[in-house]
Design an enzyme around this catalytic site. Structure first.
Site, PDB file in Angstrom:
ATOM      1  N   CYS A 285      37.290  51.985  27.675  1.00 51.96           N
ATOM      2  CA  CYS A 285      37.937  53.147  28.285  1.00 51.96           C
ATOM      3  C   CYS A 285      37.520  53.260  29.741  1.00 51.96           C
ATOM      4  CB  CYS A 285      37.598  54.425  27.535  1.00 51.96           C
ATOM      5  SG  CYS A 285      35.871  54.905  27.683  1.00 51.96           S
TER       6      CYS A 285
ATOM      7  N   CYS B 191      33.819  53.276  30.669  1.00 54.64           N
ATOM      8  CA  CYS B 191      33.149  51.961  30.753  1.00 54.64           C
ATOM      9  C   CYS B 191      33.312  51.376  32.149  1.00 54.64           C
ATOM     10  CB  CYS B 191      33.757  50.992  29.735  1.00 54.64           C
ATOM     11  SG  CYS B 191      33.580  51.473  28.012  1.00 54.64           S
TER      12      CYS B 191
ATOM     13  N   CYS C  40      23.437   5.199  35.582  1.00 52.89           N
ATOM     14  CA  CYS C  40      22.329   5.435  34.647  1.00 52.89           C
ATOM     15  C   CYS C  40      22.164   6.922  34.410  1.00 52.89           C
ATOM     16  CB  CYS C  40      21.024   4.843  35.184  1.00 52.89           C
ATOM     17  SG  CYS C  40      20.482   5.633  36.725  1.00 52.89           S
TER      18      CYS C  40
ATOM     19  N   CYS D   8      21.663   9.244  37.377  1.00 48.57           N
ATOM     20  CA  CYS D   8      22.885   9.662  38.081  1.00 48.57           C
ATOM     21  C   CYS D   8      23.433  10.949  37.462  1.00 48.57           C
ATOM     22  CB  CYS D   8      23.950   8.571  38.007  1.00 48.57           C
ATOM     23  SG  CYS D   8      23.508   7.035  38.817  1.00 48.57           S
TER      24      CYS D   8
ATOM     25  N   ASP E  89      60.750  43.838  64.862  1.00 47.82           N
ATOM     26  CA  ASP E  89      60.826  42.853  65.928  1.00 47.82           C
ATOM     27  C   ASP E  89      62.243  42.267  65.915  1.00 47.82           C
ATOM     28  OD1 ASP E  89      59.970  40.834  67.853  1.00 47.82           O
ATOM     29  OD2 ASP E  89      60.033  39.450  66.161  1.00 47.82           O
TER      30      ASP E  89
ATOM     31  N   ASP F 157      57.359  38.383  62.782  1.00 45.73           N
ATOM     32  CA  ASP F 157      57.176  37.034  62.244  1.00 45.73           C
ATOM     33  C   ASP F 157      56.449  36.102  63.206  1.00 45.73           C
ATOM     34  OD1 ASP F 157      59.193  36.679  64.166  1.00 45.73           O
ATOM     35  OD2 ASP F 157      60.012  34.971  63.065  1.00 45.73           O
TER      36      ASP F 157
ATOM     37  N   ASP G 195      53.542  39.270  67.482  1.00 42.93           N
ATOM     38  CA  ASP G 195      53.620  40.487  66.671  1.00 42.93           C
ATOM     39  C   ASP G 195      52.291  40.831  66.002  1.00 42.93           C
ATOM     40  OD1 ASP G 195      56.426  40.777  67.124  1.00 42.93           O
ATOM     41  OD2 ASP G 195      56.784  39.218  65.635  1.00 42.93           O
TER      42      ASP G 195
END
Length: 795
Positions: A3, A6, A70, A73, A487, A685, A689
């Site tokens: 809830c 919590c 080995c 590694c 713009d 864009d 801007d």
């Protein structure tokens, strides 16, 4: 978490850690945590969550490892990976040459894990990106568990309900087997429901109380335990002899737990639907790719593609990654990205985006961005972050839920006392019923789900419309906007010049355009490129020029098919003594309409003119009409000259214009409007801007624009279509309206339900059903946003 209490407790506790900022989302079962590693490390954060009685879910990734020789590694790789933040478990298998890593997804990515292995001197290739699959599997497992719990509980509770029919006059005629009313038999049925199905409430309630707080589980555990414990005591006192009497409440506790289990199952099903937008986006991803390595074609999983790979994309196939076309020609359906239904032609040098659909030709592409770097992956990440974020309005619910449960316990105790000592003195069973009803009906689940489910559904639906909100804060703020600054170049207009008008004087139009195109073909000027492109689009073959000369600031001179051709400005005509006064009125008319006029002469005589303009997007006028219908003030803000700006504004229905604005000037305009009390949205864009986008209350960047603009914006419109602006604002309004509805009904439900239950007008089992239905109704109301259509003016 069960809830709002919590979520509030976890958030409050994490925020007490040094250098930590946390936001917890109940609907997503997710916490977003920002922290300073110099002051607090991830193990401390995870430990705090565990101490509070909760747990964290790990993501996992599997890798193919190369270069190991080995056991040393394998040990070196394990040790190296274990040092990365968020990594909680590493298992490297030398024999299989694989590695399995468990990690916290917000702190490290599979790509970073692979990069670490590579830096250690080995090779690592991701077997699969299991994060999304693991989340889906977890959700599915939760739904199955909730369903199973309800089925078991219902099976054991039905006989108790049957026995309960004898208590009511209108059902007293129903035949009831004698053994069903036996107290011991009822206790045998109710006990598994109480402690097996309902055991989770005791566990969660204990953890909550241990940490000095209370949540829904405390209310449920107290209410059902009171009914069950009292009934057991009566059975023990009576020795289990006699028929079921009104003093036993086994069916009450069992029915309550069963109804809550049903509610949790239905809630889990509904919550799963709120992530539909993410699932739809993920389903767009290609599952495999045809790669060319060492001259051989092979099919590999898409996640194994690496930058630089050469891929074959056949007709009807999904483009697996973002890349560049190196060979071939085809049409690609980019509707998922741009919203445009018409396929886009792609040839050598063109960019293609992962998850778009190749229509008819074979394309050979070079992979540029793969995995989490693709555009689709970035979109998914933005949507996930938005769905997981917290809107400011959520703080209201958080503050309420923090004190709600203790207040409910006090109210329930008060109701018991009033009934036992005053309203019905000595009637312990009756007072107990009132206490149980108050505890159960006051569950704050619906309050905790009210905001996050709406945010998830609203931002998911917006993503389907091509609108990406950075977070819940931006989703909430957008509905307050009352001024939209647009713009011009690349936003209202296409952002590139196009051939619009042709006036041929000496000869027919085709012949005239052949000569002009041949002369301009050698120029690199943007206007010349637009003219050549426009002539080619008309299907006119352009011949080669024998000689070419660029005249800076004036135009070009060329010899085409034995004729001397001049193309350029009126200054170029004056330089060669060519009269153009007789077309002065036409030139003025075109220039006043925002076009750039280019003059042409052949063999020393004026031959005609062409006009070039940055054309208005098809959607601009419709989008502006939608914005004005929403009651918004729309202003065209541009660095272009006033005459051109006013022409564009007139053609699109924009009433106000601010022209000749430099980048910093655009930001000043935004601040000026804000100082007058306006909430301003800036839409752009380009790089110029970015200052205004960052200054505005809401910055909106077109996805077709620059990365700088997109990163500075609060909302990204994935299409170049300005209708996305109206979509964003309408989805914000719809979402905020939905949140207010949820909060109102959640609070109204508890405000009305508690006194009604305390007054004895609600049986405990009815209170339990109402509590379960309140949470489900909130989630279902939020899910209505997934069917929202905020574009009534679209065709």
């Amino acid at each position: 978490m069960t809830c709002a209490a919590c979520a509030a407790r976890i958030e409050k506790s994490l925020n007490k850690l040094d250098g930590v900022e946390a936001a917890v989302n109940l609907a997503l079962d997710r916490a977003s945590v920002s922290y300073d590693p110099a002051r607090t490390d991830w193990p401390q954060i995870e430990q705090r969550i565990v101490q509070l009685g909760y747990g964290t879910i790990k993501e996992s990734a599997d890798f193919f490892i190369t270069g190991m020789t080995c056991a040393a590694c394998a040990a070196r790789i394990e040790k190296g990976l274990a040092k990365l933040p968020g990594v909680s478990g590493v298992n490297v298998n030398l024999a299989l040459e694989t590695a399995h890593v468990e990690f916290a997804g917000g702190l490290v990515t599979p790509e970073q894990l692979a990069d670490k292995v590579n830096k250690l001197g080995y090779g690592a290739r991701l077997k699969q990106d299991s994060g999304a699959d693991a989340e889906t599997a977890r959700r599915k497992a939760e739904i199955e568990w909730q369903r199973f719990s309800f089925m078991i509980s219902a099976l054991l509770t039905l006989p108790l309900l049957w026995a309960m029919t004898g208590h009511f006059a209108f059902t007293s005629g129903i035949w009831t087997p004698g053994f069903l009313t036996d107290p011991v038999f009822q206790m045998i049925l109710a006990t598994p429901v109480q402690f097996l199905v309902g055991g989770r409430f005791y566990t969660a309630a204990f953890k909550a109380l241990r940490n000095g707080s209370a949540n829904m589980d405390v209310l449920v555990a107290l209410g059902t335990s009171a009914a069950y414990g009292y009934s057991v005591a009566q059975v023990v006192i009576s020795g289990g002899i006699g028929q079921h009497g009104p003093a036993l409440y086994f069916e009450t506790s069992a029915v309550l737990i069963t109804l809550i289990a049903l509610g949790k199952w239905l809630e889990a099903l509904a919550k799963g639907r709120t992530t539909n937008a993410i699932k739809k986006l993920m389903n767009l991803q290609a599952k495999s790719a045809i790669v060319v390595r060492d001259g051989k074609e092979s099919v590999i999983p898409a996640e194994e593609v690496v930058p630089g790979d050469i891929l074959i994309v056949k007709p009807g196939s999904t483009v697996p990654v973002d890349g560049i076309v190196v060979r071939g020609f085809s049409s690609v359906d980019e509707a998922m990205l741009t919203g445009e239904s018409m396929p886009v032609e792609k040839s050598k040098g063109d960019a293609v985006t992962g998850a778009t659909l190749n229509k008819n030709g074979v394309l050979t592409i070079r992979a540029i961005k793969v995995g989490r770097e693709t555009r689709l992956a970035q979109i998914i990440r933005v949507v996930e972050e938005a769905q997981g974020s917290k809107a400011p309005i959520q703080r209201v619910a958080d503050r309420i839920s923090g004190v709600f449960v203790p207040a409910v316990i006090a109210a329930a105790a008060g109701a018991f006392a009033i009934w036992y000592w005053w309203a019905a003195p000595g009637n312990f069973p009756g007072a107990l019923e009132k206490l149980i009803a108050v505890l159960v009906i006051a569950c704050p689940c619906s309050l905790g789900l009210a905001t996050p489910t709406s945010i998830m559904a609203g931002s998911g639906r917006a993503a389907e419309l091509g609108v990406l909100f950075k977070g819940g804060e931006q989703l909430e703020a957008a509905h307050k906007v009352d001024v939209v600054l647009l713009d011009k170049t690349g936003t209202v207009t296409e952002g590139k010049p196009a051939l619009t008008d042709v006036v041929a004087v000496m000869q027919d139009e085709v012949r005239f355009l052949r000569l002009v195109g041949a002369a301009e073909q050698g120029s690199e000027h943007p206007l010349a490129e637009a003219i050549v492109a426009g002539i080619a689009e008309r299907g006119i073959a352009i011949p080669e020029a024998v000689s070419f000369e660029a005249i800076p600031g004036c135009g070009v001179r060329a010899v085409v098919e034995g004729q001397t051709v001049l193309v350029g400005t009126s200054r170029l005509m004056d330089m060669h003594g060519i009269a153009v006064r007789h077309v002065g009125a036409r030139i003025s008319e075109l220039e006043e309409s925002g076009r750039t006029v280019v003059l042409a002469a052949v063999n020393g005589r004026f031959a005609g003119l062409v006009a070039v303009a940055d054309t208005i997007k098809r959607s601009s006028r419709q989008a502006v009409a939608r914005l004005r219908k929403l009651g918004l003030r729309v202003i065209l803000l541009t660095g272009d000259n006033r005459r051109t700006a006013q022409t564009i504004a007139r053609q699109t229905g924009i009433g106000e214009v601010v022209a000749d604005a430099l980048p910093e000037g655009k930001a000043q305009i935004v601040r000026m409007l804000q100082s007058k009390g306006h909430k301003v949205a800036m839409v752009g864009d380009g790089i110029n801007d970015a200052p205004a986008l960052a200054t505005a209350d809401i910055g909106m960047a077109l996805g077709t624009g620059t990365d700088v603009a997109i990163s500075a914006a609060d909302i990204t419109i994935m299409r170049g279509d300005l209708n996305g602006i109206a979509d964003a604002i309408e989805m914000s309004r719809l979402t905020m309206g939905n949140i207010r509805q949820n909060l109102f009904w959640a609070l109204a439900y508890n405000s009305l339900g508690i006194p009604i239950a305390a007054a004895g007008l609600l049986a405990p089992w009815i209170a339990g059903a109402a509590m379960a239905l309140s949470s489900i109704s909130v989630v279902l109301n939020a899910l209505r946003l997934q069917r929202a259509n905020p574009a009534p003016l679209r065709k």
